[in-house]
Design an enzyme around this catalytic site. Structure first.
Site, mmCIF file in Angstrom:
data_model
loop_
_atom_site.group_PDB
_atom_site.id
_atom_site.type_symbol
_atom_site.label_atom_id
_atom_site.label_comp_id
_atom_site.label_asym_id
_atom_site.label_seq_id
_atom_site.Cartn_x
_atom_site.Cartn_y
_atom_site.Cartn_z
ATOM 1 N N CYS A 232 30.870 37.801 38.754
ATOM 2 C CA CYS A 232 32.368 37.933 38.998
ATOM 3 C C CYS A 232 32.888 39.404 38.629
ATOM 4 O O CYS A 232 33.749 39.651 39.457
ATOM 5 C CB CYS A 232 33.200 36.755 37.947
ATOM 6 S SG CYS A 232 32.562 35.305 37.637
HETATM 7 N N1 LIG Z 1 33.770 34.865 40.899
HETATM 8 C C1 LIG Z 1 34.380 34.319 39.918
HETATM 9 N N2 LIG Z 1 33.628 33.382 39.383
HETATM 10 N N3 LIG Z 1 35.538 34.852 39.260
HETATM 11 C C2 LIG Z 1 36.134 34.564 37.963
HETATM 12 C C3 LIG Z 1 37.413 34.776 37.868
HETATM 13 C C4 LIG Z 1 38.069 34.360 36.755
HETATM 14 C C5 LIG Z 1 39.719 34.470 36.683
HETATM 15 N N4 LIG Z 1 40.195 34.044 35.240
HETATM 16 C C6 LIG Z 1 40.118 33.614 37.648
HETATM 17 O O1 LIG Z 1 40.608 32.349 37.295
HETATM 18 O O2 LIG Z 1 40.296 33.948 38.785
#
Ligand SMILES: NC(=[NH2+])NCCC[C@H](N)C(=O)O
Length: 418
Positions: free
Chosen positions: A406
């Site tokens: 991420c």
């Molecule tokens: N590629 C990922 N898994 N990104 C995680 C993003 C976390 C972020 N708090 C959201 O909810 O968007």
């Protein structure tokens, strides 16, 4: 199908090719600049402790540098793009950012324009990312619109704490990228930075970069769902953050203008813990993947649709199948493959480690992955399956609900040897 030589500044034809250049965003004051009642709307499950989060992120960046990766920072590239674009570009960026923050015109718009406009580009970018509180402006509401603002709310412009998850606002695919219309308001402004960099930063502007899908859409797609499995196959999650419409739309563009001929749409549960495909499934070697058992049905089934070009341009063929291994073996021309379960088959450990991004690995070369140290059961299993696991510290970073994949947007990877 061989890939062209690296002429574009973007060259990303797999999930596992040796990583050469990556885009990160160092956590700033935006990850502390909110209160518990704001957490759900800002997509955070806690409020990180900034100094430790920064130390952890620096450790992550150094781990990449120590393995030959060039690390670029979003906040720096954004300011450099505005510097290169000049006054007109800077003004357009600020006006667009104010509009997307809810202030297209009016007295609050004018006050924010004056406040932010008084800063140099680097300070302005950082301040927008951190958020702008009402008490920062020497402004007294007089007209009805500004008086009608919720006086109890501290901010004119919300902080953008999810920016350190650079994976999502854009995704490099081949020698181009998608610049994403994201799902929730808390993140929708983020891809304006990416668009500005691609359009105006000297490293990227006018270099033949193909935008497979831009941010001016209503249907939504996020990079956590976009997996570049090789130089002609993508996997895209049908998730809480990416719609089937958007998948079909980008598939048509990739088929028409790119060398991609297969998109595997994988339907995952629509919830916050598994908001993107890469929270439950990542590619870590030529024939090895992490998978969270929680997305597989009793017999290991999961809904997938293999999308290929139809007879006429713009038409698509869809082939539904619930056997993920079979779908991947067919699309990737593999005799067999290794789906490595997060949590090593223990349902409690799998749930815990998926929550803390145990499936969200970042491959920096075939069979070499960066993971969060806290997911020690999954990490040990990866080693038992022959992976080289580089663990990074994660107590504060993981509070944002994202892991190493991420937090990274690969820009250049070496082509796969086979
Ligand atoms: N590629 C990922 N898994 N990104 C995680 C993003 C976390 C972020 N708090 C959201 O909810 O968007």
């Amino acid at each position: 199908m061989e890939v062209t030589q690296m002429t574009s500044p973007i060259h990303n034809y797999s999930e596992i090719g040796k990583l050469k250049t990556v885009l990160l965003k160092r956590p700033g004051r935006e990850i502390e600049n909110f209160t518990p009642d704001m957490m759900p709307r800002l997509l955070f499950d806690d409020i990180p402790y900034l100094p430790i989060a920064q130390k952890e992120h620096d450790y992550f960046a150094d781990t990449l540098r120590d393995n030959g990766v060039e690390v670029l920072y979003l906040e720096k590239l954004s300011a450099e793009a505005l510097d290169a674009g000049g006054e007109e570009v800077r003004n357009h960026f600020l006006e667009q950012m104010l509009t997307e923050s809810g202030y297209a015109a009016g007295s609050i718009h004018d006050a924010l324009k004056e406040y932010l406009g008084s800063m140099n580009n680097q300070d302005m970018v950082v301040k927008i990312m951190e958020g702008v509180r009402k008490n920062e402006l020497d402004f007294v509401p007089k007209d009805l619109v500004s008086c009608a603002e919720n006086q109890d709310y501290e901010f004119y412009m919300d902080p953008m704490p999810n920016l350190y998850f650079t994976r999502d606002p854009s995704a490099c695919i081949g020698d181009g990228l998608s610049i994403n219309h994201m799902t929730f308001a808390a993140r929708q402004r983020e891809s304006l930075f990416n668009e500005t960099i691609i359009k105006y930063h000297p490293r990227f502007a006018n270099k033949g970069i193909h935008v497979w899908r831009d941010r001016n859409h209503t249907t939504r797609i996020e990079g956590g769902d976009e997996l570049v499995l090789n130089n002609h196959v993508m996997a895209i999650g049908v998730s809480q953050r990416t719609s089937a419409d958007a998948i079909q739309d980008i598939a048509k563009n990739l088929f028409k203008d790119g060398q991609y001929d297969t998109v595997i749409a994988i339907k995952i549960p629509h919830n916050h813990a598994m908001m993107h495909l890469d929270t439950v499934f990542t590619m870590i070697n030529y024939d090895q993947f992490t998978v969270h058992p929680g997305i597989l049905g009793k017999g290991g089934q999961i809904d997938t649709w293999t999308i290929t070009p139809g007879k006429n341009e713009g038409e698509l063929n869809l082939q539904h199948d619930t056997d993920l291994k079979k779908v991947l073996k067919t699309a990737l021309n593999l005799d067999d493959l290794d789906l490595i379960p997060t949590g090593n088959g223990d349902p409690i450990i799998a749930g815990r480690e998926q929550w803390n991004d145990g499936s969200n690995t970042l491959a920096i070369a075939p069979g070499v992955v960066v993971t969060y140290n806290r997911n020690y059961v999954s990490n040990e299993l990866l080693r038992k399956h022959g992976l080289k696991v580089l663990e990074v510290i994660s107590s504060e970073l993981s509070r944002g609900r994202g892991g190493p994949r991420c937090m990274s947007c690969p820009i250049v990877r070496e082509d796969l040897k086979k």
